[in-house]
Design a protein around this motif. Structure first.
Motif, PDB file in Angstrom:
ATOM      1  N   MET A  82     -46.503   5.262  11.062  1.00 61.64           N
ATOM      2  CA  MET A  82     -47.308   6.219  11.831  1.00 61.64           C
ATOM      3  C   MET A  82     -46.738   7.633  11.740  1.00 61.64           C
ATOM      4  O   MET A  82     -47.487   8.615  11.779  1.00 61.64           O
ATOM      5  CB  MET A  82     -47.380   5.779  13.287  1.00 61.64           C
ATOM      6  N   THR A  83     -45.426   7.751  11.622  1.00 63.40           N
ATOM      7  CA  THR A  83     -44.787   9.068  11.566  1.00 63.40           C
ATOM      8  C   THR A  83     -44.354   9.467  10.154  1.00 63.40           C
ATOM      9  O   THR A  83     -43.696  10.494   9.986  1.00 63.40           O
ATOM     10  CB  THR A  83     -43.547   9.088  12.485  1.00 63.40           C
ATOM     11  N   ARG A  84     -44.696   8.635   9.170  1.00 64.90           N
ATOM     12  CA  ARG A  84     -44.335   8.887   7.767  1.00 64.90           C
ATOM     13  C   ARG A  84     -42.826   9.082   7.603  1.00 64.90           C
ATOM     14  O   ARG A  84     -42.365   9.997   6.920  1.00 64.90           O
ATOM     15  CB  ARG A  84     -45.087  10.098   7.222  1.00 64.90           C
ATOM     16  N   ASP A  85     -42.078   8.217   8.233  1.00 70.25           N
ATOM     17  CA  ASP A  85     -40.623   8.239   8.116  1.00 70.25           C
ATOM     18  C   ASP A  85     -40.241   7.450   6.864  1.00 70.25           C
ATOM     19  O   ASP A  85     -39.917   6.260   6.910  1.00 70.25           O
ATOM     20  CB  ASP A  85     -39.985   7.625   9.364  1.00 70.25           C
ATOM     21  N   TYR A  86     -40.293   8.131   5.714  1.00 73.63           N
ATOM     22  CA  TYR A  86     -40.175   7.463   4.427  1.00 73.63           C
ATOM     23  C   TYR A  86     -38.852   6.738   4.216  1.00 73.63           C
ATOM     24  O   TYR A  86     -38.835   5.660   3.618  1.00 73.63           O
ATOM     25  CB  TYR A  86     -40.423   8.461   3.299  1.00 73.63           C
ATOM     26  N   PRO A  87     -37.705   7.266   4.628  1.00 74.99           N
ATOM     27  CA  PRO A  87     -36.459   6.503   4.432  1.00 74.99           C
ATOM     28  C   PRO A  87     -36.485   5.137   5.112  1.00 74.99           C
ATOM     29  O   PRO A  87     -36.011   4.147   4.534  1.00 74.99           O
ATOM     30  CB  PRO A  87     -35.388   7.418   5.039  1.00 74.99           C
ATOM     31  N   ILE A  88     -37.041   5.049   6.312  1.00 73.49           N
ATOM     32  CA  ILE A  88     -37.125   3.759   6.995  1.00 73.49           C
ATOM     33  C   ILE A  88     -38.146   2.861   6.315  1.00 73.49           C
ATOM     34  O   ILE A  88     -37.932   1.653   6.153  1.00 73.49           O
ATOM     35  CB  ILE A  88     -37.463   3.961   8.483  1.00 73.49           C
ATOM     36  N   ILE A  89     -39.272   3.427   5.892  1.00 72.54           N
ATOM     37  CA  ILE A  89     -40.293   2.627   5.211  1.00 72.54           C
ATOM     38  C   ILE A  89     -39.731   2.025   3.934  1.00 72.54           C
ATOM     39  O   ILE A  89     -39.909   0.826   3.651  1.00 72.54           O
ATOM     40  CB  ILE A  89     -41.527   3.502   4.896  1.00 72.54           C
ATOM     41  N   LEU A  90     -39.026   2.823   3.148  1.00 68.11           N
ATOM     42  CA  LEU A  90     -38.448   2.314   1.902  1.00 68.11           C
ATOM     43  C   LEU A  90     -37.370   1.276   2.173  1.00 68.11           C
ATOM     44  O   LEU A  90     -37.267   0.271   1.453  1.00 68.11           O
ATOM     45  CB  LEU A  90     -37.861   3.472   1.097  1.00 68.11           C
ATOM     46  N   SER A  91     -36.576   1.475   3.198  1.00 67.78           N
ATOM     47  CA  SER A  91     -35.504   0.518   3.505  1.00 67.78           C
ATOM     48  C   SER A  91     -36.079  -0.820   3.941  1.00 67.78           C
ATOM     49  O   SER A  91     -35.621  -1.881   3.489  1.00 67.78           O
ATOM     50  CB  SER A  91     -34.603   1.092   4.608  1.00 67.78           C
ATOM     51  N   ILE A  92     -37.087  -0.806   4.807  1.00 70.50           N
ATOM     52  CA  ILE A  92     -37.688  -2.063   5.261  1.00 70.50           C
ATOM     53  C   ILE A  92     -38.419  -2.751   4.111  1.00 70.50           C
ATOM     54  O   ILE A  92     -38.356  -3.978   3.964  1.00 70.50           O
ATOM     55  CB  ILE A  92     -38.632  -1.799   6.448  1.00 70.50           C
ATOM     56  N   SER A  93     -39.108  -1.986   3.279  1.00 66.73           N
ATOM     57  CA  SER A  93     -39.789  -2.577   2.127  1.00 66.73           C
ATOM     58  C   SER A  93     -38.788  -3.203   1.157  1.00 66.73           C
ATOM     59  O   SER A  93     -39.047  -4.262   0.580  1.00 66.73           O
ATOM     60  CB  SER A  93     -40.620  -1.511   1.408  1.00 66.73           C
ATOM     61  N   THR A  94     -37.641  -2.561   0.993  1.00 72.30           N
ATOM     62  CA  THR A  94     -36.595  -3.120   0.134  1.00 72.30           C
ATOM     63  C   THR A  94     -36.066  -4.433   0.699  1.00 72.30           C
ATOM     64  O   THR A  94     -35.821  -5.395  -0.045  1.00 72.30           O
ATOM     65  CB  THR A  94     -35.456  -2.111  -0.028  1.00 72.30           C
ATOM     66  N   MET A  95     -35.879  -4.487   2.013  1.00 71.02           N
ATOM     67  CA  MET A  95     -35.435  -5.720   2.648  1.00 71.02           C
ATOM     68  C   MET A  95     -36.435  -6.846   2.416  1.00 71.02           C
ATOM     69  O   MET A  95     -36.056  -7.990   2.141  1.00 71.02           O
ATOM     70  CB  MET A  95     -35.229  -5.491   4.145  1.00 71.02           C
ATOM     71  N   MET A  96     -37.728  -6.544   2.516  1.00 69.50           N
ATOM     72  CA  MET A  96     -38.758  -7.550   2.273  1.00 69.50           C
ATOM     73  C   MET A  96     -38.732  -8.016   0.822  1.00 69.50           C
ATOM     74  O   MET A  96     -38.913  -9.208   0.540  1.00 69.50           O
ATOM     75  CB  MET A  96     -40.129  -6.991   2.633  1.00 69.50           C
ATOM     76  N   ALA A  97     -38.497  -7.099  -0.107  1.00 71.75           N
ATOM     77  CA  ALA A  97     -38.432  -7.476  -1.522  1.00 71.75           C
ATOM     78  C   ALA A  97     -37.246  -8.394  -1.783  1.00 71.75           C
ATOM     79  O   ALA A  97     -37.369  -9.407  -2.489  1.00 71.75           O
ATOM     80  CB  ALA A  97     -38.347  -6.220  -2.388  1.00 71.75           C
ATOM     81  N   ILE A  98     -36.093  -8.040  -1.239  1.00 67.65           N
ATOM     82  CA  ILE A  98     -34.900  -8.880  -1.425  1.00 67.65           C
ATOM     83  C   ILE A  98     -35.117 -10.253  -0.810  1.00 67.65           C
ATOM     84  O   ILE A  98     -34.753 -11.285  -1.397  1.00 67.65           O
ATOM     85  CB  ILE A  98     -33.671  -8.190  -0.819  1.00 67.65           C
ATOM     86  N   LEU A  99     -35.710 -10.299   0.374  1.00 68.91           N
ATOM     87  CA  LEU A  99     -35.966 -11.582   1.038  1.00 68.91           C
ATOM     88  C   LEU A  99     -36.922 -12.440   0.219  1.00 68.91           C
ATOM     89  O   LEU A  99     -36.743 -13.663   0.117  1.00 68.91           O
ATOM     90  CB  LEU A  99     -36.539 -11.331   2.435  1.00 68.91           C
ATOM     91  N   THR A 100     -37.917 -11.819  -0.388  1.00 73.05           N
ATOM     92  CA  THR A 100     -38.867 -12.565  -1.215  1.00 73.05           C
ATOM     93  C   THR A 100     -38.181 -13.149  -2.449  1.00 73.05           C
ATOM     94  O   THR A 100     -38.379 -14.326  -2.791  1.00 73.05           O
ATOM     95  CB  THR A 100     -40.025 -11.652  -1.651  1.00 73.05           C
TER      96      THR A 100
END
Length: 321
Positions: A282-300
């Protein structure tokens, strides 16, 4: 087995790098920008240039990608644009609530869905089978946010059996660790049901289909002809050979729990990664978005590796050289 695991881990490296490129590209092409929260009609060009310099946005996208990738591999995830804090400090206290929610939901899904699928398969076309089939269809088709609001309305507002929000009451002081664990589990009952209900229905359908295929095999009829009890035939012979599709589903369901936690944690106001992801988007906080997306990729990626290893444990015929 050890050689296979090492080979698979090496194969995951280029896949991981490819995922990182896709994630960074999607973020770069998304509308708006990380400075949208700071922009205003009264902002001077000098102030805008200062913000661009502060957040490192004056470099080309390719350069910024390699800088971000190198920092991430060193464990430096950058700073949150909205909170002005390191991403590691923002996400670290939120990992435990999300892992607790995911773990309990997975246990709930497997312990309820697999036995229900076995019962449905062994009692095909009976009232129990038809009832469980209807239940699974409802569980798959019902939106989680709607189901969560129904549970909150009935069990929290009307019956007042469970708390509305959060993982613990602010004024509650547990006398010991056991009381604290019970207090947290009491708060987690409804979120676990909401997040795990889709898994219960899915595991039930996969288990039923796989068991129906196995129990019609020749070796199952041979086992019954030898005089083995029905419980031994079903749970020792049929279920083990029917586990391959279930393990495959398990490998894909684990990372989906993290994405499902986004909605569940938002509904129940849990202080986890999912709720933080919503706020970051919602706030376009890109560093957090990229970090969480990376965590999801690693988990997958790790989930698929674990599923491959479990194949050999479930079926001795599968050998890894």
């Amino acid at each position: 087995m050890g050689t296979y695991i090492v080979r698979r881990l090496l194969q995951l490296i280029p896949v991981f790098l490819g995922i990182m490129v896709i994630l960074f590209t999607i973020v770069e092409l998304s509308p708006g920008g990380p400075l949208s929260a700071y922009l205003s009609p009264r902002m001077t060009p000098a102030l805008r240039a200062e913000l661009v310099e502060r957040f490192g946005l004056n470099d080309p996208p390719v350069t910024r990608f390699f800088i971000w990738l190198g920092n991430m591999l060193r464990g430096e995830l950058g700073s949150s644009i909205r909170l002005q804090r390191p991403v590691v400090d923002v996400l670290a206290p939120m990992i435990s609530p999300t892992l607790l929610l995911m773990s309990l939901s997975m246990v709930f899904s497997v312990l309820v869905g697999v036995p229900a699928g076995i019962i449905s398969a062994t009692k095909q076309y009976t009232i129990a089978d038809n009832s469980l089939t209807v239940f699974s269809l409802i569980g798959i088709s019902m939106p989680s946010f709607f189901f969560g609001l129904l549970l909150l309305r009935y069990f929290s507002v009307e019956l007042q059996w469970f708390p509305l929000f959060g993982m613990r009451d602010a004024l509650y002081k547990p006398p010991n660790a056991f009381a604290n664990a019970l207090h947290v589990l009491h708060h987690m009952v409804l979120p676990v049901i909401v997040l795990g209900m889709g898994g219960v229905a899915t595991f039930m359908r996969y288990t039923r289909s796989s068991m129906l295929e196995v129990i019609k095999s020749d070796y199952i009829r041979t086992a019954r002809a030898k005089g083995l009890t029905e419980k031994v035939v079903i749970y020792r012979h049929a279920l083990r050979n029917a586990m391959i599709p279930i393990i495959t589903l398990l490998g894909f369901w684990i990372p989906s729990l993290l994405s499902g936690a986004v909605i569940t944690e938002s509904i129940f106001a849990l202080p986890g990664i999912g709720r933080t992801a919503v706020e970051a988007v919602m706030t376009r906080d890109y560093p957090i978005i990229l970090s969480i997306s990376t965590m999801m990729a690693i988990l997958t990626l790790l989930s698929t590796l674990i599923a491959d290893i479990l194949y050999a444990a479930a079926d001795p015929r599968i050998k890894y050289d």
